[in-house]
Design a protein around this motif. Structure first.
Motif, short mmCIF file in Angstrom:
data_model
loop_
_atom_site.label_atom_id
_atom_site.label_comp_id
_atom_site.label_asym_id
_atom_site.label_seq_id
_atom_site.Cartn_x
_atom_site.Cartn_y
_atom_site.Cartn_z
N ARG A 196 0.83 -1.21 0.00
CA ARG A 196 0.00 0.00 0.00
C ARG A 196 0.86 1.25 0.00
O ARG A 196 0.48 2.27 -0.56
N GLY A 209 2.73 0.61 -3.91
CA GLY A 209 2.00 0.27 -5.12
C GLY A 209 2.77 -0.66 -6.03
O GLY A 209 2.47 -0.76 -7.22
N LEU A 243 -5.34 2.72 -4.74
CA LEU A 243 -3.88 2.82 -4.82
C LEU A 243 -3.46 3.97 -5.73
O LEU A 243 -2.46 4.65 -5.47
N GLU A 264 -1.30 7.43 -4.54
CA GLU A 264 -0.12 7.92 -5.23
C GLU A 264 -0.04 9.44 -5.23
O GLU A 264 1.03 10.02 -5.40
N ASN A 295 -6.64 -7.28 -6.95
CA ASN A 295 -6.66 -6.17 -5.99
C ASN A 295 -8.00 -6.09 -5.25
O ASN A 295 -8.55 -5.01 -5.05
N PRO A 327 -0.40 1.16 -10.51
CA PRO A 327 0.19 0.26 -9.52
C PRO A 327 0.30 -1.15 -10.09
O PRO A 327 -0.41 -1.51 -11.03
#
Length: 284
Positions: free
Chosen positions: A18, A21, A104, A108, A241, A80
């Motif tokens: 996390r 990524g 994700l 960023e 994910n 990611p």
């Protein structure tokens, strides 16, 4: 007795993933943490879990600086690294919805410290005092940072997305429409404001900018799938994910991952990860 590191290995990977990524970077961080743990005076460590999470967080913060430099020169859209996950992921504390591709991407946009605070607070439930010891700030400063990060993520994360059952159904319809090369069926599945990102990293064919609108997105997908060099590519349903998505399989090898966001039965966002250097998390 069980080694505390092995007991918490999965949690440590979840935290590092996390933070970064990247499956490859997260695995490297966990390995570095293992080395640090075995060099430490473990008899003096009162809380191994806290010690290990702090170690992984600090290592991840150090890695984030160099990762951002690389991403500034990245060819095309950066996504990611996708990760295959179990269907019951939502029931597992370490793998909640904050592992989704959409979230994700939002993480960023946080600063490294905000990202660390958000992950430790929102995902793992650490107190402000505990986080303060990890990031080297006061508990009050951590509280302010957590509030900024939480509001930032809340304002940008997807809202009113389809539940898992509906998303699986939409993914299957999209797979069938693409397999049949049916432009009309693909268009019918796309929302008017749909956006598509594809990450090839300059290594394989991908759109270097986001695609907007149903017609542009549908024609690009069908055009790529019609190329001679990708004949034989199949799409298989998978949990990616933490959400239903599609694996792109070529010659028996997982060669890409496609994840969706959908509202009211129509796809609002697609994220296609096909950079072969970033597929470690779907090839296990």
């Amino acid at each position: 007795m069980t080694d505390p590191f092995e007991e918490h290995r999965r949690l440590l990977f979840a935290a590092a993933y996390r933070m970064l990524g990247s499956v490859a970077d997260a695995e490297d961080i966990v390995q570095d943490a293992w080395l640090a743990w075995h060099r430490a005076d473990r008899a003096s460590v009162e809380n191994p879990r806290a010690y290990l999470v702090r170690t992984v967080t600090n290592l991840s913060l150090n890695r984030l600086g160099s990762a951002r430099v690389v991403r500034e020169t990245y060819v095309g859209s950066w996504l990611p690294e996708p990760l295959l996950t179990a269907p019951d992921i939502a029931e597992e504390a370490e793998l909640a919805d904050t592992v989704s591709m959409a979230v994700l991407v939002v993480l960023e946009t946080l600063t490294p410290t905000e990202r660390a605070v958000f992950v430790l607070r929102e995902v793992f439930g650490y107190s402000y005092a505990e986080i303060a010891e990890v990031v080297g700030k006061s508990a009050a400063a951590v509280g302010q940072c957590a509030h900024r990060a939480r509001e930032h993520v809340r304002s940008r994360r997807p809202r009113f997305t389809a539940d898992a059952a509906e998303q699986r159904e939409i993914a299957e319809k999209f797979r069938a429409a693409c397999a049949g090369g049916d432009l009309g069926e693909v268009l019918a599945l796309l929302a008017p404001d749909v956006v598509s990102w594809s990450d090839g990293g300059g290594v394989v064919t991908a759109a270097r900018r986001p695609l907007h609108g149903p017609d542009h997105v549908a024609r690009w997908f069908l055009g790529v799938l019609a190329k001679p060099e990708v004949q034989g590519v199949e799409m298989h349903p998978a949990e990616i994910n933490g959400e239903p998505g599609l694996l792109l399989v070529y010659g028996g090898v997982n060669a890409g991952a496609l994840t969706f966001e959908a509202v009211d039965g129509r796809i609002t966002a697609l994220r296609l990860a096909i950079n072969p250097r970033k597929l470690r998390g779907i090839q296990a």
